[in-house]
Motif scaffolding. Structure first.
Motif, PDB file in Angstrom:
ATOM      1  N   MET A 147     -15.420   3.821   0.869  1.00  0.00           N
ATOM      2  CA  MET A 147     -14.328   4.193   2.230  1.00  0.00           C
ATOM      3  C   MET A 147     -14.771   3.989   3.478  1.00  0.00           C
ATOM      4  SD  MET A 147     -12.041   7.562   2.300  1.00  0.00           S
ATOM      5  CE  MET A 147     -13.654   8.323   3.226  1.00  0.00           C
TER       6      MET A 147
ATOM      7  N   HIS B 195     -10.878   0.245   2.651  1.00  0.00           N
ATOM      8  CA  HIS B 195     -10.491   1.575   3.166  1.00  0.00           C
ATOM      9  C   HIS B 195      -9.493   2.465   2.729  1.00  0.00           C
ATOM     10  CE1 HIS B 195     -11.514   4.828   6.004  1.00  0.00           C
ATOM     11  NE2 HIS B 195     -10.263   4.693   6.129  1.00  0.00           N
ATOM     12  N   ARG B 196      -8.298   1.784   2.780  1.00  0.00           N
ATOM     13  CA  ARG B 196      -6.992   2.197   2.158  1.00  0.00           C
ATOM     14  C   ARG B 196      -7.286   2.596   0.834  1.00  0.00           C
ATOM     15  NH1 ARG B 196      -3.504  -2.620   4.932  1.00  0.00           N
ATOM     16  NH2 ARG B 196      -2.869  -1.476   6.839  1.00  0.00           N
TER      17      ARG B 196
ATOM     18  N   PHE C  55       0.885  -1.265   0.068  1.00  0.00           N
ATOM     19  CA  PHE C  55      -0.057   0.159  -0.181  1.00  0.00           C
ATOM     20  C   PHE C  55       0.867   1.254   0.100  1.00  0.00           C
ATOM     21  CE2 PHE C  55      -3.591   2.700   0.493  1.00  0.00           C
ATOM     22  CZ  PHE C  55      -3.136   3.584   1.788  1.00  0.00           C
TER      23      PHE C  55
ATOM     24  N   VAL D 223       1.937   6.045   7.603  1.00  0.00           N
ATOM     25  CA  VAL D 223       2.394   4.990   6.551  1.00  0.00           C
ATOM     26  C   VAL D 223       3.409   5.220   5.414  1.00  0.00           C
ATOM     27  CG1 VAL D 223       1.213   3.937   4.360  1.00  0.00           C
ATOM     28  CG2 VAL D 223       0.044   4.021   6.521  1.00  0.00           C
TER      29      VAL D 223
ATOM     30  N   LEU E  27      -7.681  13.846   8.197  1.00  0.00           N
ATOM     31  CA  LEU E  27      -7.648  12.676   7.763  1.00  0.00           C
ATOM     32  C   LEU E  27      -6.572  11.911   6.866  1.00  0.00           C
ATOM     33  CD1 LEU E  27     -11.280  12.310   7.486  1.00  0.00           C
ATOM     34  CD2 LEU E  27     -10.026  11.201   9.115  1.00  0.00           C
ATOM     35  N   ALA E  28      -6.261  12.773   5.806  1.00  0.00           N
ATOM     36  CA  ALA E  28      -5.244  12.469   5.103  1.00  0.00           C
ATOM     37  C   ALA E  28      -3.916  12.330   5.782  1.00  0.00           C
ATOM     38  CB  ALA E  28      -5.090  13.285   3.838  1.00  0.00           C
TER      39      ALA E  28
ATOM     40  N   PHE F 275     -16.066  14.676   9.105  1.00  0.00           N
ATOM     41  CA  PHE F 275     -15.919  14.587   7.688  1.00  0.00           C
ATOM     42  C   PHE F 275     -16.991  13.860   6.992  1.00  0.00           C
ATOM     43  CE2 PHE F 275     -14.013  14.206   3.718  1.00  0.00           C
ATOM     44  CZ  PHE F 275     -14.023  12.998   3.253  1.00  0.00           C
TER      45      PHE F 275
ATOM     46  N   SER G  11      -8.163  10.613  -2.273  1.00  0.00           N
ATOM     47  CA  SER G  11      -7.384  11.648  -2.209  1.00  0.00           C
ATOM     48  C   SER G  11      -6.770  12.108  -3.231  1.00  0.00           C
ATOM     49  CB  SER G  11      -6.120  11.098  -1.161  1.00  0.00           C
ATOM     50  OG  SER G  11      -6.599  10.638   0.039  1.00  0.00           O
TER      51      SER G  11
ATOM     52  N   HIS H 172      -7.540  10.706  13.889  1.00  0.00           N
ATOM     53  CA  HIS H 172      -8.347  10.104  12.693  1.00  0.00           C
ATOM     54  C   HIS H 172      -9.422   9.561  12.836  1.00  0.00           C
ATOM     55  CE1 HIS H 172      -7.918   8.764   8.430  1.00  0.00           C
ATOM     56  NE2 HIS H 172      -8.672   7.694   8.988  1.00  0.00           N
TER      57      HIS H 172
ATOM     58  N   ILE I  97     -14.744   0.805   6.751  1.00  0.00           N
ATOM     59  CA  ILE I  97     -14.370   0.654   7.906  1.00  0.00           C
ATOM     60  C   ILE I  97     -15.188   0.579   8.967  1.00  0.00           C
ATOM     61  CG2 ILE I  97     -14.337   3.341   8.350  1.00  0.00           C
ATOM     62  CD1 ILE I  97     -11.037   1.175   8.601  1.00  0.00           C
TER      63      ILE I  97
ATOM     64  N   LEU J  23      -4.141   7.539  15.163  1.00  0.00           N
ATOM     65  CA  LEU J  23      -5.457   6.976  15.184  1.00  0.00           C
ATOM     66  C   LEU J  23      -6.700   7.731  15.719  1.00  0.00           C
ATOM     67  CD1 LEU J  23      -7.072   4.748  13.983  1.00  0.00           C
ATOM     68  CD2 LEU J  23      -6.164   3.306  15.737  1.00  0.00           C
TER      69      LEU J  23
ATOM     70  N   PHE K  30      -1.842   8.886   6.058  1.00  0.00           N
ATOM     71  CA  PHE K  30      -0.649   8.825   5.172  1.00  0.00           C
ATOM     72  C   PHE K  30       0.814   9.229   5.647  1.00  0.00           C
ATOM     73  CE2 PHE K  30      -2.862   6.974   1.840  1.00  0.00           C
ATOM     74  CZ  PHE K  30      -3.981   7.806   1.300  1.00  0.00           C
TER      75      PHE K  30
ATOM     76  N   SER L 249       1.855   1.307  10.629  1.00  0.00           N
ATOM     77  CA  SER L 249       0.565   1.409  10.544  1.00  0.00           C
ATOM     78  C   SER L 249      -0.018   2.460  11.413  1.00  0.00           C
ATOM     79  CB  SER L 249      -0.345   0.100  10.827  1.00  0.00           C
ATOM     80  OG  SER L 249      -0.197  -0.573   9.729  1.00  0.00           O
ATOM     81  N   ILE L 250      -1.219   3.218  10.963  1.00  0.00           N
ATOM     82  CA  ILE L 250      -1.927   4.268  11.813  1.00  0.00           C
ATOM     83  C   ILE L 250      -2.144   3.723  13.271  1.00  0.00           C
ATOM     84  CG2 ILE L 250      -4.247   3.240  10.842  1.00  0.00           C
ATOM     85  CD1 ILE L 250      -4.907   6.494  11.071  1.00  0.00           C
TER      86      ILE L 250
HETATM   87  C1  HEM Z   1     -15.645   8.663   8.136  1.00  0.00           C
HETATM   88  C2  HEM Z   1     -14.479   8.552   7.376  1.00  0.00           C
HETATM   89  C3  HEM Z   1     -13.332   7.701   8.254  1.00  0.00           C
HETATM   90  C4  HEM Z   1     -13.200   7.021   9.148  1.00  0.00           C
HETATM   91  C5  HEM Z   1     -14.557   6.445  10.038  1.00  0.00           C
HETATM   92  C6  HEM Z   1     -12.129   6.166   9.356  1.00  0.00           C
HETATM   93  C7  HEM Z   1     -11.566   5.370  10.165  1.00  0.00           C
HETATM   94  C8  HEM Z   1     -10.333   4.701  10.011  1.00  0.00           C
HETATM   95  C9  HEM Z   1      -9.911   3.571  10.981  1.00  0.00           C
HETATM   96  C10 HEM Z   1     -10.550   3.171  12.273  1.00  0.00           C
HETATM   97  C11 HEM Z   1      -8.579   3.272  10.603  1.00  0.00           C
HETATM   98  C12 HEM Z   1      -7.628   2.198  11.189  1.00  0.00           C
HETATM   99  C13 HEM Z   1      -7.965   0.819  10.704  1.00  0.00           C
HETATM  100  C14 HEM Z   1      -7.017  -0.226  11.359  1.00  0.00           C
HETATM  101  O1  HEM Z   1      -5.992   0.064  11.217  1.00  0.00           O
HETATM  102  O2  HEM Z   1      -7.538  -1.279  11.597  1.00  0.00           O
HETATM  103  C15 HEM Z   1      -8.391   4.045   9.292  1.00  0.00           C
HETATM  104  C16 HEM Z   1      -7.224   3.817   8.578  1.00  0.00           C
HETATM  105  C17 HEM Z   1      -6.957   4.618   7.386  1.00  0.00           C
HETATM  106  N1  HEM Z   1      -7.527   5.553   6.984  1.00  0.00           N
HETATM  107 FE1  HEM Z   1      -9.459   6.428   7.732  1.00  0.00          FE
HETATM  108  N2  HEM Z   1     -11.277   6.889   8.145  1.00  0.00           N
HETATM  109  C18 HEM Z   1     -12.092   7.684   7.535  1.00  0.00           C
HETATM  110  C19 HEM Z   1     -11.763   8.445   6.532  1.00  0.00           C
HETATM  111  C20 HEM Z   1     -10.449   8.481   6.056  1.00  0.00           C
HETATM  112  C21 HEM Z   1     -10.146   9.627   4.803  1.00  0.00           C
HETATM  113  C22 HEM Z   1     -10.923  10.598   4.078  1.00  0.00           C
HETATM  114  C23 HEM Z   1      -8.784   8.980   4.587  1.00  0.00           C
HETATM  115  C24 HEM Z   1      -8.061   9.682   3.350  1.00  0.00           C
HETATM  116  C25 HEM Z   1      -8.036  10.982   2.882  1.00  0.00           C
HETATM  117  C26 HEM Z   1      -8.543   7.736   5.123  1.00  0.00           C
HETATM  118  C27 HEM Z   1      -7.304   7.063   5.328  1.00  0.00           C
HETATM  119  C28 HEM Z   1      -6.955   6.000   5.822  1.00  0.00           C
HETATM  120  C29 HEM Z   1      -5.612   5.195   5.607  1.00  0.00           C
HETATM  121  C30 HEM Z   1      -4.801   5.592   4.475  1.00  0.00           C
HETATM  122  C31 HEM Z   1      -5.831   4.412   6.483  1.00  0.00           C
HETATM  123  C32 HEM Z   1      -4.823   2.997   6.898  1.00  0.00           C
HETATM  124  C33 HEM Z   1      -3.577   3.531   7.525  1.00  0.00           C
HETATM  125  C34 HEM Z   1      -2.610   2.309   7.547  1.00  0.00           C
HETATM  126  O3  HEM Z   1      -2.352   1.660   6.802  1.00  0.00           O
HETATM  127  O4  HEM Z   1      -2.420   1.828   8.738  1.00  0.00           O
HETATM  128  N3  HEM Z   1      -9.418   7.497   6.225  1.00  0.00           N
HETATM  129  N4  HEM Z   1      -9.156   4.948   9.022  1.00  0.00           N
END
Ligand code: HEM
Length: 199
Positions: free
Chosen positions: A149, A173-174, A2, A83, A75-76, A105, A181, A98, A153, A95, A80, A89-90
């Motif tokens: 997306m 989601h990723r 990723f 990562v 959030l970005a 958002f 983005s 986020h 999640i 987190l 990111f 990882s986040i």
């Molecule tokens: C309502 C919107 C969102 C929710 C509820 C949310 C929630 C989450 C959660 C809980 C994780 C952690 C998952 C885990 O590690 O098990 C996560 C990871 C991530 N989120 Fe979001 N997110 C949201 C919006 C966004 C947006 C808008 C972006 C990008 C602009 C984004 C990018 C990412 C990425 C890249 C990861 C993975 C990070 C990794 O690889 O460790 N998310 N998100």
């Protein structure tokens, strides 16, 4: 995987926008001297300000856009940066931030769709400018990508998906977040271009 895909995708997107800036006439006319770049930066900043002539609905529309934009940036960065830069990882405060901005958002994006859908209707002619159609396509791509997306999640928070299911949902989601983005970056560039073309 990723991380590599994200780095290549962001580089290609910014390189594409850079090339557009260099080859498209409007940018060439503006020039690349420090004062011209500063002038453009100030111009872009003023685009974020609320216009008095916009009226109550116009101001609410702009505020929904600005709130969605601020939440998207947070959030970005919170996802990111760990990562791409920290190669992890986040987790931890990333987190927490986020997960804190995520619901805001989701609400701001819903308000954005309700308040702006009319202007982005493909039959509606607005004075958006030369790049109106690509701007509209980006808007609806953002909306279409936001659904899987967010849903992916939220579903991953339920226990009835096994380890593979969880991995699949997290990857959904990723990669939806990555695509969203990239499209959001192009969409913002097109808004700035159209605004400059109208000047
Ligand atoms: C309502 C919107 C969102 C929710 C509820 C949310 C929630 C989450 C959660 C809980 C994780 C952690 C998952 C885990 O590690 O098990 C996560 C990871 C991530 N989120 Fe979001 N997110 C949201 C919006 C966004 C947006 C808008 C972006 C990008 C602009 C984004 C990018 C990412 C990425 C890249 C990861 C993975 C990070 C990794 O690889 O460790 N998310 N998100």
């Amino acid at each position: 995987m990723f991380r590599t895909v994200s780095i290549i995708a962001f580089l290609v997107t910014f390189a594409g926008i850079g090339i557009c800036c260099l080859v498209l006439p409007r940018c060439r006319q503006c020039g690349w001297t420090p004062s011209a770049i500063l002038k453009r930066a100030i111009h872009i900043f003023t685009m974020l300000l609320l216009e008095q002539k916009a009226g109550a609905v116009g101001i609410i529309r702009k505020l929904a856009y600005l709130l969605a934009l601020v939440c998207f940036v947070v959030l970005a960065v919170t996802s990111f940066f760990p990562v791409l830069v920290l190669k992890e990882s986040i987790n931890g405060y990333w987190l927490m931030l986020h997960a804190t901005f995520a619901p805001v958002f989701a609400i701001a994006l819903t308000a954005l769709v309700i308040l702006w859908a009319g202007s982005y209707h493909f039959n509606s002619r607005t004075e958006a400018g030369k790049y109106e159609l690509p701007q509209k396509i980006c808007f609806w791509l953002i909306v279409s990508l936001a659904l899987p997306m967010v849903l992916s999640i939220i579903l991953s928070m339920f226990t009835f998906f096994g380890t593979e299911g969880q991995e699949f949902l997290l990857n959904t989601h990723r990669y939806c977040a990555l695509l969203l983005s990239l499209v959001a970056i192009i969409y913002t560039y097109l808004i700035i271009r159209n605004h400059m073309e109208r000047q």
